[in-house]
Design a protein around this motif. Structure first.
Motif, PDB file in Angstrom:
ATOM      1  N   TYR A  48       0.675  -1.052  -0.446  1.00  0.00           N
ATOM      2  CA  TYR A  48       0.243  -0.131   0.308  1.00  0.00           C
ATOM      3  C   TYR A  48       1.099   1.116  -0.016  1.00  0.00           C
ATOM      4  O   TYR A  48       1.942   1.412   0.943  1.00  0.00           O
ATOM      5  CB  TYR A  48      -1.043   0.177   1.018  1.00  0.00           C
ATOM      6  CG  TYR A  48      -1.958  -0.908   0.927  1.00  0.00           C
ATOM      7  CD1 TYR A  48      -3.121  -1.178   0.301  1.00  0.00           C
ATOM      8  CD2 TYR A  48      -0.997  -2.306   1.695  1.00  0.00           C
ATOM      9  CE1 TYR A  48      -3.884  -2.716   0.756  1.00  0.00           C
ATOM     10  CE2 TYR A  48      -2.083  -3.071   2.115  1.00  0.00           C
ATOM     11  CZ  TYR A  48      -3.257  -3.621   1.340  1.00  0.00           C
ATOM     12  OH  TYR A  48      -3.942  -4.609   1.495  1.00  0.00           O
ATOM     13  N   VAL A  49       0.489   1.516  -0.889  1.00  0.00           N
ATOM     14  CA  VAL A  49       2.047   3.031  -0.992  1.00  0.00           C
ATOM     15  C   VAL A  49       1.190   4.200  -1.595  1.00  0.00           C
ATOM     16  O   VAL A  49      -0.157   4.421  -2.215  1.00  0.00           O
ATOM     17  CB  VAL A  49       2.504   2.905  -2.884  1.00  0.00           C
ATOM     18  CG1 VAL A  49       3.627   4.421  -2.717  1.00  0.00           C
ATOM     19  CG2 VAL A  49       3.208   1.194  -2.919  1.00  0.00           C
ATOM     20  N   ARG A  55       3.872   9.621  -8.633  1.00  0.00           N
ATOM     21  CA  ARG A  55       4.109   9.015  -9.494  1.00  0.00           C
ATOM     22  C   ARG A  55       2.842   7.711  -9.978  1.00  0.00           C
ATOM     23  O   ARG A  55       2.885   6.618 -11.181  1.00  0.00           O
ATOM     24  CB  ARG A  55       5.171   7.700  -9.620  1.00  0.00           C
ATOM     25  CG  ARG A  55       6.397   8.698  -9.498  1.00  0.00           C
ATOM     26  CD  ARG A  55       7.434   7.936  -9.291  1.00  0.00           C
ATOM     27  NE  ARG A  55       8.442   6.850  -8.632  1.00  0.00           N
ATOM     28  CZ  ARG A  55       9.164   7.072  -7.629  1.00  0.00           C
ATOM     29  NH1 ARG A  55       8.102   7.426  -6.334  1.00  0.00           N
ATOM     30  NH2 ARG A  55       9.549   5.593  -6.961  1.00  0.00           N
ATOM     31  N   VAL A  56       2.049   7.764  -9.427  1.00  0.00           N
ATOM     32  CA  VAL A  56       0.506   6.496  -9.367  1.00  0.00           C
ATOM     33  C   VAL A  56       0.305   7.117 -11.163  1.00  0.00           C
ATOM     34  O   VAL A  56      -0.217   5.671 -11.805  1.00  0.00           O
ATOM     35  CB  VAL A  56      -0.904   7.524  -8.419  1.00  0.00           C
ATOM     36  CG1 VAL A  56      -2.098   6.357  -8.938  1.00  0.00           C
ATOM     37  CG2 VAL A  56       0.129   7.143  -6.979  1.00  0.00           C
ATOM     38  N   ARG A  57      -0.207   7.699 -11.199  1.00  0.00           N
ATOM     39  CA  ARG A  57      -0.411   7.893 -12.916  1.00  0.00           C
ATOM     40  C   ARG A  57       1.177   6.810 -13.745  1.00  0.00           C
ATOM     41  O   ARG A  57      -0.146   6.419 -14.359  1.00  0.00           O
ATOM     42  CB  ARG A  57      -0.645   9.432 -13.531  1.00  0.00           C
ATOM     43  CG  ARG A  57      -1.193   9.799 -15.019  1.00  0.00           C
ATOM     44  CD  ARG A  57      -0.942  11.424 -15.376  1.00  0.00           C
ATOM     45  NE  ARG A  57      -1.246  10.988 -17.019  1.00  0.00           N
ATOM     46  CZ  ARG A  57      -1.181  12.297 -17.534  1.00  0.00           C
ATOM     47  NH1 ARG A  57       0.059  13.287 -16.820  1.00  0.00           N
ATOM     48  NH2 ARG A  57      -1.178  12.201 -18.839  1.00  0.00           N
ATOM     49  N   PRO A  58       1.340   7.777 -13.536  1.00  0.00           N
ATOM     50  CA  PRO A  58       2.620   6.645 -15.233  1.00  0.00           C
ATOM     51  C   PRO A  58       2.871   5.610 -14.314  1.00  0.00           C
ATOM     52  O   PRO A  58       2.280   4.430 -15.465  1.00  0.00           O
ATOM     53  CB  PRO A  58       4.272   7.262 -14.240  1.00  0.00           C
ATOM     54  CG  PRO A  58       4.011   8.740 -14.217  1.00  0.00           C
ATOM     55  CD  PRO A  58       2.753   8.487 -12.897  1.00  0.00           C
ATOM     56  N   TRP A 355       0.172  -3.861  -5.942  1.00  0.00           N
ATOM     57  CA  TRP A 355       0.022  -3.322  -5.254  1.00  0.00           C
ATOM     58  C   TRP A 355      -0.719  -1.574  -5.729  1.00  0.00           C
ATOM     59  O   TRP A 355      -1.022  -1.945  -6.333  1.00  0.00           O
ATOM     60  CB  TRP A 355       1.159  -2.182  -6.366  1.00  0.00           C
ATOM     61  CG  TRP A 355       2.791  -2.631  -6.104  1.00  0.00           C
ATOM     62  CD1 TRP A 355       2.968  -4.599  -7.149  1.00  0.00           C
ATOM     63  CD2 TRP A 355       4.060  -2.436  -5.259  1.00  0.00           C
ATOM     64  NE1 TRP A 355       4.639  -4.548  -6.711  1.00  0.00           N
ATOM     65  CE2 TRP A 355       5.399  -3.580  -5.678  1.00  0.00           C
ATOM     66  CE3 TRP A 355       4.425  -1.934  -4.305  1.00  0.00           C
ATOM     67  CZ2 TRP A 355       5.992  -3.891  -4.894  1.00  0.00           C
ATOM     68  CZ3 TRP A 355       5.191  -1.965  -3.572  1.00  0.00           C
ATOM     69  CH2 TRP A 355       6.752  -2.606  -4.521  1.00  0.00           C
ATOM     70  N   HIS A 356      -0.886  -0.948  -4.388  1.00  0.00           N
ATOM     71  CA  HIS A 356      -2.083  -0.503  -4.329  1.00  0.00           C
ATOM     72  C   HIS A 356      -1.716   1.080  -4.071  1.00  0.00           C
ATOM     73  O   HIS A 356      -0.654   1.213  -3.288  1.00  0.00           O
ATOM     74  CB  HIS A 356      -3.250  -0.239  -3.421  1.00  0.00           C
ATOM     75  CG  HIS A 356      -3.831  -1.902  -3.253  1.00  0.00           C
ATOM     76  ND1 HIS A 356      -5.024  -2.637  -4.070  1.00  0.00           N
ATOM     77  CD2 HIS A 356      -2.942  -3.255  -2.516  1.00  0.00           C
ATOM     78  CE1 HIS A 356      -4.883  -4.043  -4.069  1.00  0.00           C
ATOM     79  NE2 HIS A 356      -4.101  -3.821  -3.236  1.00  0.00           N
ATOM     80  N   MET A 357      -1.680   1.704  -5.156  1.00  0.00           N
ATOM     81  CA  MET A 357      -1.226   3.261  -4.534  1.00  0.00           C
ATOM     82  C   MET A 357      -2.304   4.643  -4.710  1.00  0.00           C
ATOM     83  O   MET A 357      -3.275   4.580  -5.273  1.00  0.00           O
ATOM     84  CB  MET A 357      -0.360   3.486  -6.136  1.00  0.00           C
ATOM     85  CG  MET A 357       0.861   3.076  -6.002  1.00  0.00           C
ATOM     86  SD  MET A 357       1.618   2.815  -8.000  1.00  0.00           S
ATOM     87  CE  MET A 357       0.342   1.840  -9.031  1.00  0.00           C
TER      88      MET A 357
END
Length: 364
Positions: A48-49, A55-58, A355-357
């Motif tokens: 969980y980031v 950098r979620v969009r990239p 991976w959850h961002m």
């Protein structure tokens, strides 16, 4: 199709859609998908980031972002692709605020210290509020982005939950950057980054850099090239999900079929044969459905590995629509971004790692 066109020309109105309710439904769908993983595997690992991550969009677009224009998220992939205020005359300032990090850190401090914070702890809370500052003119952008999380932290601490600040200051980076607009079709960019990485029982602080070029052959197409130079003591600090290797050249291309969408393709490391990621293809897609909603997706596969990576994401609430025309960014800036990356093992057909961002950024 011809019938629809005739109806539209006659002025027949389309049925109204309750956008707010639809946005909420889409957001809940993605959160439910990320939380349960559709029950594919009981042995999966979740990361969980959520503290300080631009950098979620990239990464929601498969990491294919070398040739994608945007805000401060672009400097970590290609600093030449930054585009905030475009070619507007005069000097512009932008301050980016991250309310999540100080709130989470304050909560953890008060929980462990019975509500009493020391002066050092108060300083840590206050400094996490400011994510970045950018000074922009018609020909250059100059700025700093602080306290960007490194994904190494989640590799070493698998038990982290949403908004968990444990060991945050042991794995982060701060970046100073410059972006020079040579013409409408050409831009250059460079960064100097201080990486803070826990090595043994001490935090090592080393410098890295990147240099990029950004080209626009036509209004629909962008081409980007970036050279990545990572610290010698932590050359793998950007390998997780981003797949950046030390001293490598990475290229990308993006294309707009329509004004509201973006197709991207990156090739990681076209210069070094003895690295883990060699000529690795990443693809991504972003589609803006309404003014306040964007959906994203992406894919890449590790070379010489059965692991495949699938990504999904959304952006909610375009802050540009709440700013004056003179202060609007050239690209939509979404207040809230959520992304999920799944490492899928082709051999046993199961999701192994999720991976959850999440990011929440305000701009002044």
């Amino acid at each position: 199709m011809w019938v629809l066109l005739k109806l539209m020309r006659k002025g027949i109105k389309r049925p109204k859609i309750k956008c707010n309710r639809l946005i909420l439904q889409v957001a809940l769908f993605f959160l439910a998908f990320g939380n349960h993983g559709y029950g594919f595997s009981q042995s999966k690992v979740d990361h969980y980031v959520s503290i300080s991550f631009s950098r979620v969009r990239p990464l929601s677009m498969g990491g294919a972002f070398t040739a994608a224009e945007g805000g401060i998220e672009t400097i970590h992939f290609n600093p030449a692709a930054l585009r905030l205020f475009g070619f507007q005359p005069g000097i512009q300032f932008a301050v980016f605020i991250n309310p999540v990090a100080p709130a989470a850190l304050y909560h953890d401090y008060t929980r462990s210290n019975s509500g009493c914070l020391s002066s050092d702890q108060w300083w840590n809370v206050i400094r996490l509020l400011f994510k970045g500052v950018v000074i922009s003119s018609s020909r250059f952008d100059l700025g700093v982005v602080w306290y960007e999380e490194l994904l190494d932290r989640y590799q070493h601490l698998n038990s982290l939950l949403f908004f968990d600040t444990n060991r945050f200051f042991d794995y982060h980076m701060g970046t100073g950057f410059i972006h020079i607009k040579l013409a409408d079709q050409v831009a250059l960019g460079g960064t100097i980054t201080q990486y803070s990485v826990l090595v043994g029982d001490k935090v090592d602080r080393s410098l890295g850099a990147s240099y990029g070029i950004f080209l626009k052959p036509n209004p629909r197409m962008n081409v980007g090239v970036v050279f990545i130079d990572l610290p010698q003591k932590s050359p793998s600090s950007r390998i997780v999900l981003e797949r950046f290797e030390d001293e490598t050249v990475n290229v990308g291309i993006s294309y707009k079929l329509f004004r509201s969408n973006l197709l991207t393709l990156d090739i990681r490391n076209i210069s070094e044969e003895n690295k883990t990621a060699v000529r690795e293809v990443h693809i991504g897609l972003e589609q803006r459905l309404w003014r306040h909603l964007a959906v994203r997706g992406g894919f890449f596969k590790k070379k010489w590995s059965p692991d495949r990576f699938y990504s999904l994401g959304i952006g909610l609430v375009n802050l540009n629509l709440f700013r004056s025309f003179a202060r609007q960014f050239d690209y939509p800036q979404f207040l809230c971004n959520y992304g999920m990356v799944v490492r899928w093992n082709k051999v046993d057909n199961k999701g192994k790692e999720y991976w959850h961002m999440v990011s929440l950024l305000l701009s002044l």
